[in-house]
Design a protein around this motif. Structure first.
Motif, PDB file in Angstrom:
ATOM      1  N   GLY A   1      19.481  -4.237  57.034  1.00 44.84           N
ATOM      2  CA  GLY A   1      18.396  -4.606  56.135  1.00 44.84           C
ATOM      3  C   GLY A   1      17.045  -4.183  56.689  1.00 44.84           C
ATOM      4  O   GLY A   1      16.749  -4.427  57.867  1.00 44.84           O
ATOM      5  N   VAL A   2      16.248  -3.509  55.893  1.00 45.12           N
ATOM      6  CA  VAL A   2      14.893  -3.123  56.293  1.00 45.12           C
ATOM      7  C   VAL A   2      13.933  -3.487  55.165  1.00 45.12           C
ATOM      8  O   VAL A   2      14.327  -3.606  54.005  1.00 45.12           O
ATOM      9  CB  VAL A   2      14.770  -1.613  56.610  1.00 45.12           C
ATOM     10  CG1 VAL A   2      15.615  -1.242  57.810  1.00 45.12           C
ATOM     11  CG2 VAL A   2      15.146  -0.770  55.398  1.00 45.12           C
ATOM     12  N   GLU A   3      12.674  -3.662  55.520  1.00 49.42           N
ATOM     13  CA  GLU A   3      11.635  -3.950  54.539  1.00 49.42           C
ATOM     14  C   GLU A   3      11.178  -2.631  53.920  1.00 49.42           C
ATOM     15  O   GLU A   3      10.714  -1.736  54.645  1.00 49.42           O
ATOM     16  CB  GLU A   3      10.457  -4.658  55.215  1.00 49.42           C
ATOM     17  CG  GLU A   3       9.344  -5.096  54.304  1.00 49.42           C
ATOM     18  CD  GLU A   3       9.726  -6.212  53.340  1.00 49.42           C
ATOM     19  OE1 GLU A   3       8.850  -6.662  52.599  1.00 49.42           O
ATOM     20  OE2 GLU A   3      10.905  -6.638  53.325  1.00 49.42           O
ATOM     21  N   PRO A   4      11.297  -2.471  52.598  1.00 52.52           N
ATOM     22  CA  PRO A   4      10.963  -1.172  51.983  1.00 52.52           C
ATOM     23  C   PRO A   4       9.507  -0.768  52.171  1.00 52.52           C
ATOM     24  O   PRO A   4       9.211   0.347  52.569  1.00 52.52           O
ATOM     25  CB  PRO A   4      11.283  -1.382  50.499  1.00 52.52           C
ATOM     26  CG  PRO A   4      12.185  -2.570  50.450  1.00 52.52           C
ATOM     27  CD  PRO A   4      11.801  -3.432  51.604  1.00 52.52           C
ATOM     28  N   ARG A   5       8.601  -1.674  51.889  1.00 53.85           N
ATOM     29  CA  ARG A   5       7.174  -1.339  51.963  1.00 53.85           C
ATOM     30  C   ARG A   5       6.454  -2.378  52.812  1.00 53.85           C
ATOM     31  O   ARG A   5       6.620  -3.580  52.614  1.00 53.85           O
ATOM     32  CB  ARG A   5       6.563  -1.268  50.562  1.00 53.85           C
ATOM     33  CG  ARG A   5       7.242  -0.195  49.718  1.00 53.85           C
ATOM     34  CD  ARG A   5       6.478   0.097  48.428  1.00 53.85           C
ATOM     35  NE  ARG A   5       7.193   1.086  47.635  1.00 53.85           N
ATOM     36  CZ  ARG A   5       7.140   2.398  47.825  1.00 53.85           C
ATOM     37  NH1 ARG A   5       6.376   2.867  48.801  1.00 53.85           N
ATOM     38  NH2 ARG A   5       7.823   3.227  47.067  1.00 53.85           N
ATOM     39  N   LEU A   6       5.665  -1.905  53.738  1.00 51.90           N
ATOM     40  CA  LEU A   6       4.957  -2.780  54.666  1.00 51.90           C
ATOM     41  C   LEU A   6       3.577  -3.094  54.107  1.00 51.90           C
ATOM     42  O   LEU A   6       2.785  -2.185  53.853  1.00 51.90           O
ATOM     43  CB  LEU A   6       4.837  -2.104  56.026  1.00 51.90           C
ATOM     44  CG  LEU A   6       6.161  -1.578  56.603  1.00 51.90           C
ATOM     45  CD1 LEU A   6       5.909  -0.710  57.812  1.00 51.90           C
ATOM     46  CD2 LEU A   6       7.073  -2.735  56.962  1.00 51.90           C
ATOM     47  N   SER A   7       3.305  -4.370  53.903  1.00 51.48           N
ATOM     48  CA  SER A   7       2.032  -4.746  53.277  1.00 51.48           C
ATOM     49  C   SER A   7       1.061  -5.414  54.242  1.00 51.48           C
ATOM     50  O   SER A   7      -0.138  -5.473  53.974  1.00 51.48           O
ATOM     51  CB  SER A   7       2.301  -5.688  52.091  1.00 51.48           C
ATOM     52  OG  SER A   7       3.007  -6.844  52.517  1.00 51.48           O
ATOM     53  N   GLN A   8       1.561  -5.930  55.362  1.00 47.65           N
ATOM     54  CA  GLN A   8       0.689  -6.620  56.320  1.00 47.65           C
ATOM     55  C   GLN A   8       0.647  -5.823  57.623  1.00 47.65           C
ATOM     56  O   GLN A   8       1.529  -5.949  58.473  1.00 47.65           O
ATOM     57  CB  GLN A   8       1.189  -8.039  56.569  1.00 47.65           C
ATOM     58  CG  GLN A   8       1.172  -8.916  55.322  1.00 47.65           C
ATOM     59  CD  GLN A   8       1.448 -10.366  55.639  1.00 47.65           C
ATOM     60  OE1 GLN A   8       0.888 -10.924  56.590  1.00 47.65           O
ATOM     61  NE2 GLN A   8       2.308 -10.993  54.863  1.00 47.65           N
ATOM     62  N   ILE A   9      -0.373  -5.003  57.755  1.00 42.35           N
ATOM     63  CA  ILE A   9      -0.505  -4.103  58.908  1.00 42.35           C
ATOM     64  C   ILE A   9      -1.911  -4.227  59.487  1.00 42.35           C
ATOM     65  O   ILE A   9      -2.890  -4.292  58.743  1.00 42.35           O
ATOM     66  CB  ILE A   9      -0.247  -2.636  58.493  1.00 42.35           C
ATOM     67  CG1 ILE A   9       1.175  -2.489  57.936  1.00 42.35           C
ATOM     68  CG2 ILE A   9      -0.444  -1.689  59.671  1.00 42.35           C
ATOM     69  CD1 ILE A   9       1.440  -1.136  57.312  1.00 42.35           C
ATOM     70  N   VAL A  10      -1.995  -4.268  60.797  1.00 38.62           N
ATOM     71  CA  VAL A  10      -3.291  -4.277  61.481  1.00 38.62           C
ATOM     72  C   VAL A  10      -3.325  -3.130  62.481  1.00 38.62           C
ATOM     73  O   VAL A  10      -2.288  -2.604  62.888  1.00 38.62           O
ATOM     74  CB  VAL A  10      -3.550  -5.617  62.198  1.00 38.62           C
ATOM     75  CG1 VAL A  10      -3.668  -6.743  61.180  1.00 38.62           C
ATOM     76  CG2 VAL A  10      -2.464  -5.918  63.218  1.00 38.62           C
ATOM     77  N   ASP A  11      -4.514  -2.762  62.886  1.00 37.17           N
ATOM     78  CA  ASP A  11      -4.688  -1.721  63.890  1.00 37.17           C
ATOM     79  C   ASP A  11      -4.801  -2.359  65.274  1.00 37.17           C
ATOM     80  O   ASP A  11      -5.293  -3.488  65.414  1.00 37.17           O
ATOM     81  CB  ASP A  11      -5.957  -0.911  63.616  1.00 37.17           C
ATOM     82  CG  ASP A  11      -5.822  -0.023  62.397  1.00 37.17           C
ATOM     83  OD1 ASP A  11      -4.721   0.520  62.199  1.00 37.17           O
ATOM     84  OD2 ASP A  11      -6.803   0.115  61.643  1.00 37.17           O
TER      85      ASP A  11
END
Length: 377
Positions: A347-357
């Protein structure tokens, strides 16, 4: 005496013959010159490009399919593996290096800065990327869900509240003290296994991610960097021995299992490539996506035009992109990535919405220096 017509014809024939011969010689010389120029161009386009690469992409470049495609594109390479954070020091040393392929934007920015100081023109492109994730096990994930630290997103995929997890670890919580911990009722501290942040990019990314979790934002100044690192260093100290390369941490996860590694901080592509190679994963293996997380870009830094062409090929050529997916990397075509993973059962998350640098490389260096000093005491 007037020249006879016959003599004039003879002279004319001789002149034309000489002119024609000269013309033939000139044309032949021109053709030979063109052939020499074309040969030189071909040779220039097949000169092996020398690069220094991160461990992440070493197997990719050694793949015969990649080598074949690069040969077809007249972009053959010769690569050597170097630690990402050691690459910047290699720029000024020269050695005929055409490109660098470090793991992470922090190391890439260091290389570009070193190139500018050396009066070299550097260009960047990120052909593929992978998010930082925590590989875990279904029983462990359910304990974290019961304690409000994680939540299910889809089958075998969990979101992980990094602020809550970091606080739990700093409070020195033990697994047996958590609610509904019967499936992992051990006296070990709740900790995430990482590589050594002093030597490994993935360990440094964990430091960056937990620093964001601790302060609620990206670290922006030197005093804050030092203060945060002094608090977080115990998360590394209490782990005991740490591998220098992320492969060692991942190997413990897949070979020894939940008993030693309930939570492992890794690159997503490691478990994806493992699943693709094995055509499946263990029934209890799950991925937990820190919320937020950091996307680790494998950044290609070129120092000349042919190397720049290589970087562009890695980023746009359909064959090379497909082969990157075989090694678990994400590419611009998300559907291609998901279609490759789906048959494995991972199982993987299709789209990543919470990303920080991550913080800037100077502040990352400050945090790592503080951790290094504290760990040596």
């Amino acid at each position: 005496m007037p020249m006879s017509a016959q003599r004039r014809l003879v002279i004319t024939a001789v002149v034309l013959s000489l002119f024609g011969g000269a013309l033939v010689l000139a044309l032949r010389d021109q053709k030979q010159q063109q052939q020499v120029q074309e040969q030189a161009r071909v040779e220039a386009n097949t000169v092996v490009l020398k690069g220094l690469i991160a461990l992440d992409v070493e197997a990719y470049f050694k793949d015969p399919r990649v080598e074949k495609r690069l040969a077809e594109l007249r972009l053959p390479v010769s690569v050597a593996r170097v630690g990402s954070r050691d690459m910047a020091a290699k720029v000024a040393a020269g050695g005929g290096t055409d490109f660098f392929f470090p793991s992470g934007v922090v190391a890439a920015n260091q290389i570009v800065d070193a190139a500018q100081q050396a009066k070299l023109t550097a260009a960047q492109v990120s052909p593929f990327f992978t998010p930082m994730v925590i590989a875990s096990w279904e029983p462990v994930a359910k304990i974290l869900v019961a304690n409000g630290v994680a939540k299910p997103l889809s089958p075998k995929v969990y979101g992980l509240d990094m602020a809550k997890l970091t606080q739990m670890m700093l409070e020195k919580k033990r697994w047996k003290d958590l609610r509904e911990s019967a499936a992992y009722d051990v006296s070990r501290s709740v900790l995430v296994s990482t590589t050594d942040p002093r030597r490994s990019n993935s360990g440094a990314m964990y430091l960056a991610l937990t620093s964001h979790a601790l302060v609620g934002d990206v670290v922006t100044d030197k005093p804050q960097a030092q203060q945060v690192a002094q608090k977080l260093v115990e998360l590394f100290k209490r782990q005991g021995y740490q591998e220098n390369y992320v492969n060692g941490n991942f190997d413990d996860y897949v070979s020894i299992g939940m008993g030693k590694t309930p939570l492992a901080f890794i690159y997503e592509n490691q478990l994806v490539s493992y699943a693709l190679a094995k055509k499946g994963v263990g029934p209890d293996m799950v991925l937990m996506y820190p919320q937020p997380t950091i996307v680790n870009k494998v950044v290609f830094v070129s120092l000349n035009e042919r190397a720049k062409a290589l970087g562009n090929a890695l980023a746009t050529d359909a064959t090379l992109q497909a082969l990157a997916v075989d090694y678990g990397f994400r590419v611009a075509d998300t559907e291609r990535f998901m279609a490759a993973v789906q048959p494995t059962g991972l199982g993987v998350e299709p789209r990543l919405s919470q990303i920080v640098d991550p913080p800037s490389y100077t502040l990352m260096a400050e945090m790592i220096a503080t951790v290094t000093q504290e760990m040596s005491q």
